[in-house]
Design a protein around this motif. Structure first.
Motif, PDB file in Angstrom:
ATOM      1  N   SER A 171       0.847  -1.188   0.000  1.00  0.00           N
ATOM      2  CA  SER A 171       0.000   0.000   0.000  1.00  0.00           C
ATOM      3  C   SER A 171       0.887   1.244   0.000  1.00  0.00           C
ATOM      4  O   SER A 171       2.094   1.162   0.245  1.00  0.00           O
ATOM      5  CB  SER A 171      -0.914   0.010   1.224  1.00  0.00           C
ATOM      6  N   GLY A 172       0.270   2.385  -0.224  1.00  0.00           N
ATOM      7  CA  GLY A 172       1.009   3.637  -0.182  1.00  0.00           C
ATOM      8  C   GLY A 172       1.505   3.974   1.212  1.00  0.00           C
ATOM      9  O   GLY A 172       2.354   4.849   1.382  1.00  0.00           O
ATOM     10  N   ASP A 173       0.988   3.260   2.222  1.00  0.00           N
ATOM     11  CA  ASP A 173       1.410   3.510   3.599  1.00  0.00           C
ATOM     12  C   ASP A 173       2.891   3.246   3.825  1.00  0.00           C
ATOM     13  O   ASP A 173       3.462   3.739   4.792  1.00  0.00           O
ATOM     14  CB  ASP A 173       0.583   2.668   4.573  1.00  0.00           C
ATOM     15  N   VAL A 174       3.530   2.490   2.948  1.00  0.00           N
ATOM     16  CA  VAL A 174       4.970   2.240   3.120  1.00  0.00           C
ATOM     17  C   VAL A 174       5.767   3.540   2.997  1.00  0.00           C
ATOM     18  O   VAL A 174       6.906   3.606   3.423  1.00  0.00           O
ATOM     19  CB  VAL A 174       5.514   1.188   2.117  1.00  0.00           C
ATOM     20  N   TRP A 175       5.148   4.580   2.437  1.00  0.00           N
ATOM     21  CA  TRP A 175       5.816   5.870   2.260  1.00  0.00           C
ATOM     22  C   TRP A 175       5.476   6.879   3.362  1.00  0.00           C
ATOM     23  O   TRP A 175       5.891   8.033   3.277  1.00  0.00           O
ATOM     24  CB  TRP A 175       5.440   6.468   0.905  1.00  0.00           C
ATOM     25  N   LYS A 176       4.741   6.480   4.404  1.00  0.00           N
ATOM     26  CA  LYS A 176       4.285   7.432   5.426  1.00  0.00           C
ATOM     27  C   LYS A 176       5.429   8.237   6.052  1.00  0.00           C
ATOM     28  O   LYS A 176       5.350   9.455   6.169  1.00  0.00           O
ATOM     29  CB  LYS A 176       3.511   6.710   6.526  1.00  0.00           C
ATOM     30  N   ALA A 177       6.480   7.577   6.479  1.00  0.00           N
ATOM     31  CA  ALA A 177       7.593   8.286   7.128  1.00  0.00           C
ATOM     32  C   ALA A 177       8.279   9.232   6.144  1.00  0.00           C
ATOM     33  O   ALA A 177       8.662  10.353   6.503  1.00  0.00           O
ATOM     34  CB  ALA A 177       8.603   7.291   7.695  1.00  0.00           C
ATOM     35  N   THR A 178       8.392   8.806   4.909  1.00  0.00           N
ATOM     36  CA  THR A 178       9.047   9.631   3.889  1.00  0.00           C
ATOM     37  C   THR A 178       8.213  10.859   3.555  1.00  0.00           C
ATOM     38  O   THR A 178       8.731  11.973   3.507  1.00  0.00           O
ATOM     39  CB  THR A 178       9.304   8.805   2.615  1.00  0.00           C
ATOM     40  N   THR A 179       6.910  10.662   3.336  1.00  0.00           N
ATOM     41  CA  THR A 179       6.062  11.815   3.009  1.00  0.00           C
ATOM     42  C   THR A 179       5.963  12.769   4.192  1.00  0.00           C
ATOM     43  O   THR A 179       5.897  13.983   4.002  1.00  0.00           O
ATOM     44  CB  THR A 179       4.656  11.383   2.552  1.00  0.00           C
ATOM     45  N   ALA A 180       5.961  12.230   5.423  1.00  0.00           N
ATOM     46  CA  ALA A 180       5.917  13.099   6.604  1.00  0.00           C
ATOM     47  C   ALA A 180       7.116  14.033   6.631  1.00  0.00           C
ATOM     48  O   ALA A 180       7.014  15.197   7.036  1.00  0.00           O
ATOM     49  CB  ALA A 180       5.867  12.258   7.873  1.00  0.00           C
ATOM     50  N   HIS A 181       8.250  13.549   6.167  1.00  0.00           N
ATOM     51  CA  HIS A 181       9.465  14.362   6.122  1.00  0.00           C
ATOM     52  C   HIS A 181       9.373  15.454   5.043  1.00  0.00           C
ATOM     53  O   HIS A 181       9.802  16.587   5.262  1.00  0.00           O
ATOM     54  CB  HIS A 181      10.678  13.463   5.865  1.00  0.00           C
ATOM     55  N   PHE A 182       8.809  15.121   3.881  1.00  0.00           N
ATOM     56  CA  PHE A 182       8.813  16.033   2.740  1.00  0.00           C
ATOM     57  C   PHE A 182       7.585  16.944   2.626  1.00  0.00           C
ATOM     58  O   PHE A 182       7.628  17.954   1.936  1.00  0.00           O
ATOM     59  CB  PHE A 182       8.957  15.254   1.432  1.00  0.00           C
TER      60      PHE A 182
END
Length: 95
Positions: free
Chosen positions: A50-61
């Motif tokens: 799911s797109g949730d694998v990017w949660k930490a990355t998107t939170a940063h950007f």
């Protein structure tokens, strides 16, 4: 004159409601938008994730960028698509 005004009114109402008749497109993914930056980043997970694998990355950007996170159809509760293919996915991503 009244007859012409009547038909013009009918035509106007038909054109105003035209978007109601528009066909919906069944895209092979769901997109989550976060952030409000002037530049955009696109995050596409692995095909079985799911797109949730990017949660930490998107939170940063997302403080500086607008982030678009994809989840492919058929995964993570997203409705599967009829006759899925990588070619269809590529074509929708190019739109």
């Amino acid at each position: 004159m009244k007859k012409a005004l009547f038909w013009l009114s009918i035509a106007y109402l038909m054109f105003q409601s035209a978007p109601v008749w528009a066909q919906t497109i069944d895209v092979p993914f769901e997109i989550k938008k976060t952030g409000t930056g002037n530049q955009s980043l696109i995050f596409i997970p692995g095909f079985a994730s799911s797109g949730d694998v990017w949660k930490a990355t998107t939170a940063h950007f997302e403080t500086e960028f607008t982030c678009y996170t994809f989840t492919m159809a058929g995964f993570a509760g997203i409705k599967p698509q009829k006759d899925p293919s990588f070619e269809k996915l590529k074509n929708y991503l190019l739109i």
